[in-house]
Scaffold this active site. Structure first.
Site, mmCIF file in Angstrom:
data_model
loop_
_atom_site.group_PDB
_atom_site.id
_atom_site.type_symbol
_atom_site.label_atom_id
_atom_site.label_comp_id
_atom_site.label_asym_id
_atom_site.label_seq_id
_atom_site.Cartn_x
_atom_site.Cartn_y
_atom_site.Cartn_z
ATOM 1 N N PHE A 149 0.859 -1.183 0.000
ATOM 2 C CA PHE A 149 0.000 0.000 0.000
ATOM 3 C C PHE A 149 0.894 1.232 0.000
ATOM 4 C CE2 PHE A 149 -2.435 3.497 1.712
ATOM 5 C CZ PHE A 149 -3.640 3.378 1.041
ATOM 6 N N LYS B 97 2.740 9.991 8.431
ATOM 7 C CA LYS B 97 2.071 9.494 9.636
ATOM 8 C C LYS B 97 2.608 10.093 10.933
ATOM 9 C CE LYS B 97 -0.039 5.274 7.849
ATOM 10 N NZ LYS B 97 -1.438 5.628 8.119
ATOM 11 N N ASP C 241 9.369 2.769 1.463
ATOM 12 C CA ASP C 241 8.188 3.442 1.988
ATOM 13 C C ASP C 241 8.125 3.150 3.486
ATOM 14 O OD1 ASP C 241 5.630 4.026 2.918
ATOM 15 O OD2 ASP C 241 4.634 3.456 1.049
#
Length: 393
Positions: free
Chosen positions: A128, A244, A215
């Site tokens: 993702f 995040k 990532d």
């Protein structure tokens, strides 16, 4: 009430109005233990005094000017992040998807510089990377892509954790320029690759002149027991993306690069109106200061090990529990059946959890979780899982 919001979320029947540490409070006066932290975002907990203070002080001075001018604390944040990660330069964005977009653009520039007209980025199944057109194409989840065709060209997909598959791709695809991979797949089910996987990816990238792009949007900022997950290995990527937990809830993303990759962007190649503005950078600097002062990645390693042990003991011998996967405070309890209904059951029990990949209970508590809160989490969650599995049986 008029429904003015687009129908993009299956929201749970709760509205939170206040938070403190690991606890959230709703508009009905109920309290909840938050074991998901805004999906790995609020790693210092809610309403952390240092973050609140930094935001208030910065808002009273300067919120935004744009990147047409120098941004004092953006420079400071860049220096601290690159030093911590062993990287050279950083581009600031508003989100993880935008940070990954920057990485994808770097990979294409890298390819064109090598004379490759149609550069290909290797990405992973079950990955993702975001919901923009390029990042949802890079994402290895058909549900994310459905309805948005035609997808973006320039990606080839291989199984996660499989070095043989990467070697096969290298033999058969001539235009590969980069590998984009999560050190641990979060949305894919807390999938942890073999120990030799990331070093093997690094070696392949070195051999073929590809960029190794990590990532670390979910794994970064102390989540796995190191400042960044790649630091569990003797390697450094060429490109790394963050978001995040970087702002503890204030939107900010970052794309870091080193070596040749750090020199690829030139003025006009890329930009962001809000990326790295004074307010967001003030929050991120406060997060970094608190993480360093409290050695929170070391705390995450200790707390994660304790949480894993407690959950393993509480669920030992329970039919239907396949395994508990963890790295620091990133945990996945894999069950043998879909278990999405556990999210609602946990909510009723004053506990916030998440289910990903249909059958994995995902836990991403704040790095500040205490021993008492670990006990509380296990005491609330383990009986729910047992009750669910036994009722289903």
């Amino acid at each position: 009430m008029k429904d003015v919001l687009m129908n993009t979320y299956n929201r749970l029947p709760v509205t939170f109005v206040k938070g403190e540490g690991m606890y959230l409070h709703d508009d009905q006066g109920r309290s909840y233990l938050d074991a998901i932290a805004g999906i790995a975002v609020c790693s210092l907990g809610h309403a952390h005094p240092a973050i609140t203070r930094a935001l208030c002080e910065q808002a009273g001075k300067l919120v935004h000017t744009s990147n047409l001018y120098g941004v004092e604390n953006q420079q400071q944040l860049g220096e601290e992040l690159t030093a911590l990660a062993g990287m050279d330069r950083v581009f600031f964005s508003n989100s993880g998807a935008e940070a990954n977009e920057a990485a994808i653009k770097l990979a294409r520039l890298h390819g064109h510089k090598r004379g490759i007209d149609n550069p290909v980025i290797l990405v992973m199944e079950e990955s993702f990377h975001g919901r923009t057109m390029a990042t949802l194409t890079a994402t290895g989840n058909r549900k994310v892509q459905a309805g948005f065709e035609p997808l973006v060209q320039g990606f080839a997909r291989v199984p996660f954790g499989d070095l043989d598959a990467l070697n096969t791709a290298a033999e058969n695809l001539k235009d590969i320029v980069a590998v984009l991979v999560e050190p641990i797949q979060g949305e894919g089910g807390v999938n942890i690759p073999p120990e030799d996987y990331l070093p093997g990816v690094r070696a392949l990238c070195d051999e073929h002149g590809w960029l190794m792009m990590l990532d670390e949007i979910q794994t970064g900022m102390g989540r796995t027991g190191k400042a960044f997950a790649f630091q569990h290995h003797d390697l450094v990527p060429d490109v790394m993306t963050l978001a995040k937990a970087l702002g503890n809830g204030v939107p900010i993303g970052a794309c870091l690069a080193r070596g040749e990759a750090a020199q690829l962007f030139a003025p006009g190649n890329h930009g962001s109106t809000f990326g790295g503005n004074p307010l967001a950078c003030a929050a991120a600097l406060a997060v970094l200061a608190e993480m360093k002062a409290g050695k929170l990645w070391e705390q995450a390693a200790r707390a994660g090990e304790k949480l894993h042990q407690k959950l393993s003991a509480a669920l030992a011998g329970q039919e239907g529990v396949l395994e508990i996967r963890s790295a620091g405070l990133m945990l996945g309890i894999a069950l043998d059946r879909p278990c999405g209904e556990l999210v609602g059951k946990a909510l009723e029990n004053g506990l916030l959890i998440n289910v990903t990949a249909d059958s994995v209970v995902r836990l991403l508590p704040p790095l500040t979780i205490s021993d008492e809160q670990i006990e509380e989490l296990v005491e609330r969650l383990a009986p729910l899982i047992k009750e669910f599995l036994e009722a289903e049986a």
